[in-house]
Design a protein around this motif. Sequence first.
Motif, mmCIF file in Angstrom:
data_model
loop_
_atom_site.group_PDB
_atom_site.id
_atom_site.type_symbol
_atom_site.label_atom_id
_atom_site.label_comp_id
_atom_site.label_asym_id
_atom_site.label_seq_id
_atom_site.Cartn_x
_atom_site.Cartn_y
_atom_site.Cartn_z
ATOM 1 N N GLU A 134 0.842 -1.533 -0.372
ATOM 2 C CA GLU A 134 0.641 -0.348 -0.063
ATOM 3 C C GLU A 134 0.519 0.930 -0.229
ATOM 4 N N ASP A 135 2.013 1.615 0.730
ATOM 5 C CA ASP A 135 3.004 2.747 1.069
ATOM 6 C C ASP A 135 3.992 2.179 -0.427
ATOM 7 N N CYS A 136 3.684 2.289 -2.317
ATOM 8 C CA CYS A 136 4.506 1.602 -2.890
ATOM 9 C C CYS A 136 5.016 3.345 -3.274
ATOM 10 N N SER A 137 6.242 3.669 -2.555
ATOM 11 C CA SER A 137 6.877 5.151 -3.086
ATOM 12 C C SER A 137 8.010 5.579 -4.462
ATOM 13 N N VAL A 138 7.567 6.180 -4.769
ATOM 14 C CA VAL A 138 8.397 6.567 -6.130
ATOM 15 C C VAL A 138 9.423 6.227 -5.798
ATOM 16 N N GLU A 139 10.294 6.578 -5.041
ATOM 17 C CA GLU A 139 11.330 6.903 -4.636
ATOM 18 C C GLU A 139 12.272 5.192 -4.558
ATOM 19 N N ALA A 140 11.277 3.919 -3.720
ATOM 20 C CA ALA A 140 11.589 3.237 -3.563
ATOM 21 C C ALA A 140 11.735 2.059 -5.002
ATOM 22 N N LEU A 141 10.654 2.882 -5.682
ATOM 23 C CA LEU A 141 10.640 1.812 -7.211
ATOM 24 C C LEU A 141 11.450 2.507 -8.284
ATOM 25 N N LEU A 142 12.081 3.951 -8.154
ATOM 26 C CA LEU A 142 13.750 3.718 -8.775
ATOM 27 C C LEU A 142 14.703 3.113 -8.310
ATOM 28 N N HIS A 143 15.013 2.814 -6.948
ATOM 29 C CA HIS A 143 15.651 2.616 -6.534
ATOM 30 C C HIS A 143 15.711 0.669 -6.741
ATOM 31 N N GLU A 144 14.836 0.149 -7.147
ATOM 32 C CA GLU A 144 14.890 -1.212 -7.640
ATOM 33 C C GLU A 144 15.822 -0.899 -8.763
ATOM 34 N N PRO A 145 16.301 -2.682 -9.360
ATOM 35 C CA PRO A 145 17.551 -2.303 -10.189
ATOM 36 C C PRO A 145 17.217 -2.728 -11.220
ATOM 37 N N GLU A 146 15.969 -3.585 -11.239
ATOM 38 C CA GLU A 146 14.885 -3.723 -12.543
ATOM 39 C C GLU A 146 13.884 -2.811 -13.528
ATOM 40 N N VAL A 147 13.997 -1.792 -12.731
ATOM 41 C CA VAL A 147 12.908 -0.709 -13.017
ATOM 42 C C VAL A 147 13.007 -0.256 -14.295
ATOM 43 N N ILE A 148 14.128 0.221 -14.347
ATOM 44 C CA ILE A 148 13.859 0.496 -16.255
ATOM 45 C C ILE A 148 13.410 -0.808 -17.411
ATOM 46 N N LYS B 56 20.906 12.641 -5.768
ATOM 47 C CA LYS B 56 21.749 13.996 -6.143
ATOM 48 C C LYS B 56 22.185 13.091 -7.856
ATOM 49 N N PHE B 57 21.632 11.653 -7.397
ATOM 50 C CA PHE B 57 22.901 11.063 -8.975
ATOM 51 C C PHE B 57 21.524 9.888 -9.322
ATOM 52 N N ARG B 58 21.348 9.043 -8.861
ATOM 53 C CA ARG B 58 20.252 7.596 -9.398
ATOM 54 C C ARG B 58 18.831 8.285 -9.872
ATOM 55 N N TYR B 59 18.547 8.750 -8.865
ATOM 56 C CA TYR B 59 16.991 9.273 -9.247
ATOM 57 C C TYR B 59 16.285 10.058 -10.388
ATOM 58 N N PRO B 60 17.190 11.112 -10.579
ATOM 59 C CA PRO B 60 17.321 11.815 -11.409
ATOM 60 C C PRO B 60 17.670 11.653 -13.451
ATOM 61 N N PHE B 61 19.018 10.479 -13.317
ATOM 62 C CA PHE B 61 19.538 9.375 -14.234
ATOM 63 C C PHE B 61 18.309 8.856 -14.435
ATOM 64 N N VAL B 62 18.200 7.589 -13.363
ATOM 65 C CA VAL B 62 16.854 6.991 -13.648
ATOM 66 C C VAL B 62 15.777 7.346 -14.049
ATOM 67 N N THR B 63 15.032 8.285 -13.956
ATOM 68 C CA THR B 63 13.467 9.259 -14.314
ATOM 69 C C THR B 63 14.144 9.416 -16.190
ATOM 70 N N VAL B 64 15.003 9.885 -15.639
ATOM 71 C CA VAL B 64 15.108 10.576 -17.530
ATOM 72 C C VAL B 64 15.568 8.784 -18.352
#
Length: 373
Positions: free
Chosen positions: A52-66, A106-114
């Motif tokens: 229920e508490d699936c955050s965007v940050e937690a998703l971006l942290h997952e290695p297979e998200v892309i 600073k680094f992972r979230y912007p990169f994965v987002t793009v």
Amino acid sequence: RVEWDRTLAAAMAADGDAGGGGGGSFWNTFGGGQEGIAASDASPLDKLLQSEDCSVEALLHEPEVIQEFKGGHDKLVSRLSQPDALLLLVEFITCEPSEQASDERKFRYPFVTVELISCGPPTFFKALVDSDHPEILDKLWSFLESTPPAEVNPVLAGYFARTSAQVLSKHPVEVAAYLRAKGADVLLDRFLERLHLRSLAELFVRLLCAEQPSQVVFATDNWVSRLLQQLEAEGGETSFDAQEHVALIILELLSQKESLFFSDDLMRQLTTDNVVKALVDRIFSSTQSGISAATTILSNIVFHTSVGTSSANMPSTPTLSPLSPPSMLVGEDDVVNMGVDEGPLAEVIPLRSVRSPPPSPHFKSAFVDSPER
């Protein structure tokens, strides 16, 4: 074997009866599909999406998200297409993190987002331009207002430009309508103030290259002179970069003039007495600022209005950008074949006074390399 066949037949029969053939009991019996994955066999990403508490940050942290997002994982695409998620993703690529922010912010979230935006499915891009949630595009394009021109972070500029170009390529009419409604004149000023950044210059020329009236953002009757005024700026390396980018923008427009909706208006503006005089004055001015760019622009205007229209054997635009090699390479001792007489020799040796460029020579690799070169 007989027992297995009976089990299989019973499961398939029950599957056909349940939910009108919706695929329930058979796949639950044999563990097929996303819904049939046992909790113990689910990947960390699937378990996260089920919480229920699936955050965007937690998703971006997952290695297979892309990879999963590119593959069209339904639950993942649905979660990241929600307005709150889109606003946060846009924030990652347009806002400077605080000094106390984590390295991931600073680094992972912007990169994965793009990377996610680069491979997003159609439903994701539709959510980005949804007219019911204009705050998403407001957040994205506020990047040009958030920082003074001299203080723009080039990495964030690259992320912003790459994201905006992707959205523009998927929904050019919707983006153009949004930008016109927000104020095209103000937007033009913001781009002209930031032309020293290569990624923003590349995005600017994408906005200019409208092939249909519905894709036009800026009024086509006054921006050429305002663009060329940037050649007069003096201020060191920043001004030099801006002047170089002005020249590349003009060259890109000339190379695509046959497909531009406003090609006639473009050539009319570039060949007015005031524009030609300003370029000549800049070339012969006592200062060094803008001389190279003005020379490049003027020579290409002459080429496209005179040489380019009188010789069928000449390519449409010379390749002046170091970013894209010409499609036909010649030796250093054979750059120009001038004075070829009529006769057999003229039939054997083609005129090669200019090199033939690829379709889009100046900004072709804009959004496939690093965010800001």
